[in-house]
Write a protein that holds these residues in place. Structure first.
Motif, short mmCIF file in Angstrom:
data_model
loop_
_atom_site.label_atom_id
_atom_site.label_comp_id
_atom_site.label_asym_id
_atom_site.label_seq_id
_atom_site.Cartn_x
_atom_site.Cartn_y
_atom_site.Cartn_z
N ASP A 220 0.64 -1.23 0.10
CA ASP A 220 0.01 -0.01 -0.13
C ASP A 220 0.71 1.11 -0.06
O ASP A 220 0.27 2.28 -0.54
N TYR A 221 2.19 1.18 0.67
CA TYR A 221 2.80 2.52 0.87
C TYR A 221 3.36 2.93 -0.74
O TYR A 221 3.57 3.92 -0.69
N LYS B 248 1.82 2.28 -3.49
CA LYS B 248 0.47 3.32 -4.07
C LYS B 248 0.34 4.52 -3.35
O LYS B 248 -0.13 5.40 -4.06
N PHE B 249 0.33 4.57 -2.19
CA PHE B 249 0.35 5.98 -1.50
C PHE B 249 1.26 6.93 -2.14
O PHE B 249 0.86 8.09 -2.04
N ARG C 224 2.83 7.01 -4.65
CA ARG C 224 2.43 7.41 -6.17
C ARG C 224 1.32 8.46 -6.05
O ARG C 224 1.14 9.47 -6.57
N ALA C 225 0.20 8.27 -5.20
CA ALA C 225 -0.87 9.15 -4.89
C ALA C 225 -0.54 10.46 -4.44
O ALA C 225 -0.87 11.43 -4.55
N LYS C 226 0.73 10.46 -3.62
CA LYS C 226 1.21 11.76 -3.11
C LYS C 226 1.93 12.52 -4.33
O LYS C 226 2.23 13.79 -4.27
N GLY C 227 2.02 11.93 -5.33
CA GLY C 227 2.74 12.68 -6.49
C GLY C 227 4.26 12.53 -6.64
O GLY C 227 4.80 13.26 -7.33
N ALA C 228 4.80 11.51 -6.08
CA ALA C 228 6.10 11.17 -6.25
C ALA C 228 6.32 10.58 -7.58
O ALA C 228 5.60 10.00 -8.06
N ASP C 229 7.62 10.99 -8.22
CA ASP C 229 7.97 10.58 -9.52
C ASP C 229 8.48 9.16 -9.45
O ASP C 229 8.76 8.37 -8.29
N PHE D 47 13.17 4.03 -5.76
CA PHE D 47 14.40 4.10 -4.97
C PHE D 47 14.20 4.30 -3.49
O PHE D 47 14.67 3.90 -2.55
N LYS D 48 13.39 5.55 -3.26
CA LYS D 48 13.30 6.04 -1.98
C LYS D 48 12.20 5.01 -0.97
O LYS D 48 12.52 4.54 0.02
N HIS D 49 11.18 4.64 -1.69
CA HIS D 49 10.21 3.89 -0.92
C HIS D 49 10.20 2.36 -1.30
O HIS D 49 10.09 1.64 -0.45
N LYS E 223 14.60 0.82 -0.47
CA LYS E 223 14.92 0.71 1.05
C LYS E 223 14.13 -0.67 1.85
O LYS E 223 14.83 -1.28 2.50
N ASN E 224 12.88 -0.81 1.23
CA ASN E 224 12.18 -1.89 1.85
C ASN E 224 12.75 -3.11 1.56
O ASN E 224 12.37 -4.52 2.02
#
Lengths: 321, 336
Positions: free
Chosen positions: A218-219, A221-222, A224-229, A235-237, A240-241
């Motif tokens: 979910d995070y 998709k979230f 992406r919903a925040k508008g992250a490229d 790489f950030k989200h 790291k996971n």
């Protein structure tokens, strides 16, 4: 935290002790070292004397006691061949091995992370399938064969890099290293490439598998919903996971390469510890083999320790305990 | 409280969001799932719309379609999503990223999984400001503290450096709301925002969301199966069944005088706090296999008033009072 370190220290001692038992047993039942020590034309009397001096007439338990007590005192014995402390022999050659291994691991990471992340994020694309097919080839190639092919192509035909041996070395913090000069670095390239291919291929597959799992979360998709490229999402989200399994395997593979770069070092006549091990086995240089095995065990314990610390650095939910 | 600048007040009646004939299908091995099948609705600035239906009714997919976050095997087949005058379906990915989070924000169902476990709450909140504003770093932190306080998180300065796992579910959903609202979106889409939470805090969070959109004069689409929540929150309601709109209308009227038998059923399933202790009503049967919908009205197999006609001809959405429409051959309203 203090308790953690104490526990780790005890763990190191236990592992080293267990390895010392294994090594001793192996050594005791694989031939008599006396014949290595005495001249070929030694008389029965001389041989008997040598056995007495080496303590080989004692019971195995007493022999192990002697062996262990000298280990504890930091006396790892002297090489039969070089007449030097065995530990010193290994430490002298360690920088050469570390050099190619670190370069190999760096190459593996730099190539495997983007490819693995991409293949995991878009597993259906043809290019991702190509990456996966390539990694399968990389895993399947035997290192010695790859090394020889690289030598043939880049050293013999194209003459871009030297075919074997270590280049000129410089002193850095008391260690002899060769990566500081261009000529020295040129010597590093082929052995490091050879070492990196297998590791890199496995890392790609691990990163891809982890990323495929992470991308379903979910995070993501979230994010992406925040508008992250896309790069931020991957790489950030994402990455790291996916790091925890990666760090585990990375640590073990690094230990493995340091300990058993034997084949590659032999092909490239690289004066590292892997080559020392092979030479020592041929020569029956028992003290060197013993120290080598102890050293490898110690290194793996340290690698695991570092991996544990990294877990806690990556994931705030993991506490070092 | 810094108010986001309002768009220049347009006297026109152009709605903020206008969805027309939206069709979002999923092409699976087992067949095509028409998750959203020709849905149209309008939303004015400052309005709250409740999207209601049972699980599997395609409600969430409307939200994701608006956000442009439908992933394969899903695909938007047809329709238009006009937001602030432009068709979102025609925007390229880069321009759509500028809409996501900044103009349209979304709240997910499960706050336990919507936040990235490896980053602090502050980092994830600040990410919105990094993405959508050119605020300097010092100001960003101050703004984050203010936002957390605004959604009712105690000691926001310290909590900024906490990780999601150090928050309770309700507090995490407050963080998610803060993230959604911090860039000052015009439209907030809340997808089952309280379903995963304790009953005791559901009402608190709904009130918080309502206050947030009212303060910033944003619009809200509340996607839920909870008609009771909708009746307290929404200005108007759209009821979905199997990807299609079966009824829509102003909240008060639709609750008082539902026209579609499915809406009636949903309303009757709400527990009342009277003393009668009568058995709760339930709609017989379950949502049909959406891959193989029967001909005619999709609700007919479960409808007590179904006639042969209902199983043959699909009813169209027909307006019978201003703003109130239902897709039913034999609406309840007709009896009045």
């Amino acid at each position: 935290m203090f308790g953690y370190f104490t526990k780790r220290l005890i763990q190191i001692v236990v592992v080293l002790w267990a390895v010392s038992v294994l090594v001793f047993v192996m050594m005791s039942f694989t031939g008599d070292p006396t014949y290595m020590m005495v001249p070929l034309d030694a008389t029965e009397e001389q041989i008997a004397q040598a056995r007495r001096l080496l303590g080989l007439n004692d019971s195995h338990l007493v022999q192990y006691g002697h062996f262990l007590s000298s280990l504890v005192r930091g006396d790892f014995g002297r090489s039969f061949v070089f007449r030097q402390p065995a530990m010193q022999l290994i430490l002298e050659r360690l920088p050469a091995t570390l050099e190619i291994v670190i370069l190999a691991m760096a190459i593996a990471l730099v190539v495997a992370i983007p490819l693995g992340v991409y293949a995991g994020a878009s597993p259906e694309r043809a290019s991702s399938h190509a990456v996966m097919a390539g990694s399968l080839v990389g895993i399947s190639l035997p290192g010695f064969w790859l090394g020889m092919v690289l030598i043939y192509v880049f050293a013999v035909k194209l003459q871009l890099v030297p075919s074997s041996g270590r280049g000129p070395t410089q002193e850095l913090f008391g260690l002899r290293v060769s990566f500081l000069s261009w000529e020295g670095f040129r010597h590093l390239i082929l052995p490091a490439l050879t070492l990196s291919v297998g590791t890199l291929a496995i890392l790609i597959r691990i990163i891809r598998a982890e990323m495929m799992e992470v991308m379903k979360q979910d995070y993501i998709k979230f994010a992406r919903a925040k508008g992250a490229d896309r790069r931020g999402v991957l790489f950030k989200h994402g990455l790291k996971n996916a790091l925890i399994p990666l760090v585990t395997v990375f640590g073990l593979m690094m230990g493995d390469l340091i300990a058993f770069a034997t084949l590659t070092e032999t092909i490239f006549a690289w004066p590292g510890i892997g080559k020392l091990l092979v030479d020592s086995i041929y020569r029956g240089d028992r003290p060197v083999i013993v120290v080598y095995l102890m050293f490898v065990a110690f290194m793996f314990v340290v690698v695991n320790f570092v991996v544990d610390i990294l877990y806690a650095v990556i994931d705030p939910r993991i506490k070092v305990k | 409280m810094t108010m986001t600048p309002l768009p220049s007040a347009e006297p026109t009646a152009t709605p903020l969001l206008s969805v027309t004939g939206l069709k979002t299908y999923f092409h699976t091995f087992a067949g095509v799932v028409k998750a959203v099948d020709g849905v149209s609705f309008d939303l004015a600035l400052g309005e709250i719309l409740g999207l209601v239906g049972e699980s599997g009714g395609g409600k969430s997919m409307i939200g994701f379609s608006i956000m442009g976050l439908i992933d394969p095997p899903g695909r938007i087949e047809a329709g238009e999503i006009r937001f602030e005058g432009q068709d979102l379906l025609r925007l390229d990915e880069a321009r759509m990223r500028g809409v996501r989070g900044k103009r349209i924000a979304m709240i997910f169902q499960d706050p336990m999984t919507a936040l990235n476990p490896l980053y602090t709450v502050g980092n994830q909140l600040e990410e919105m400001l990094r993405l959508h504003t050119d605020m300097p770093a010092g100001q960003r932190r101050a703004r984050c503290v203010e936002m957390l306080r605004d959604v009712g998180i105690p000691q926001p300065e310290e909590r900024l450096d906490s990780y999601p796992h150090q928050f309770s579910g309700g507090m995490r959903q407050r963080v998610v709301i803060a993230i959604a609202m911090i860039a000052g979106p015009r439209l907030l889409i809340a997808d089952e925002p309280t379903t995963a939470l304790d009953v005791t805090i559901q009402a608190q969070l709904l009130r918080l969301m309502k206050r947030q959109v009212e303060q910033t004069r944003a619009s809200l689409i509340l996607i839920t199966h909870d008609l009771a929540a909708v009746s307290q929150m929404a200005d108007k309601v759209v009821v979905l069944y199997c990807g299609r709109i079966v009824e829509r209308g102003p909240t008060a009227r639709l609750i008082r005088r539902p026209a579609h038998h499915y809406t009636r059923g949903l309303l009757d399933s709400i527990p009342h706090d009277d003393r009668s202790r009568r058995r709760l009503h339930q709609i017989p049967g379950s949502v049909p296999n959406i891959r193989a919908l029967p001909p005619g009205c999709a609700f007919a197999p479960r409808c007590s008033a179904a006639q042969p006609l209902c199983r043959e001809v699909e009813p169209v959405l027909a307006e019978f009072a201003p703003g109130h429409a239902a897709a039913c051959h034999f609406p309840l309203e007709a009896k009045l």
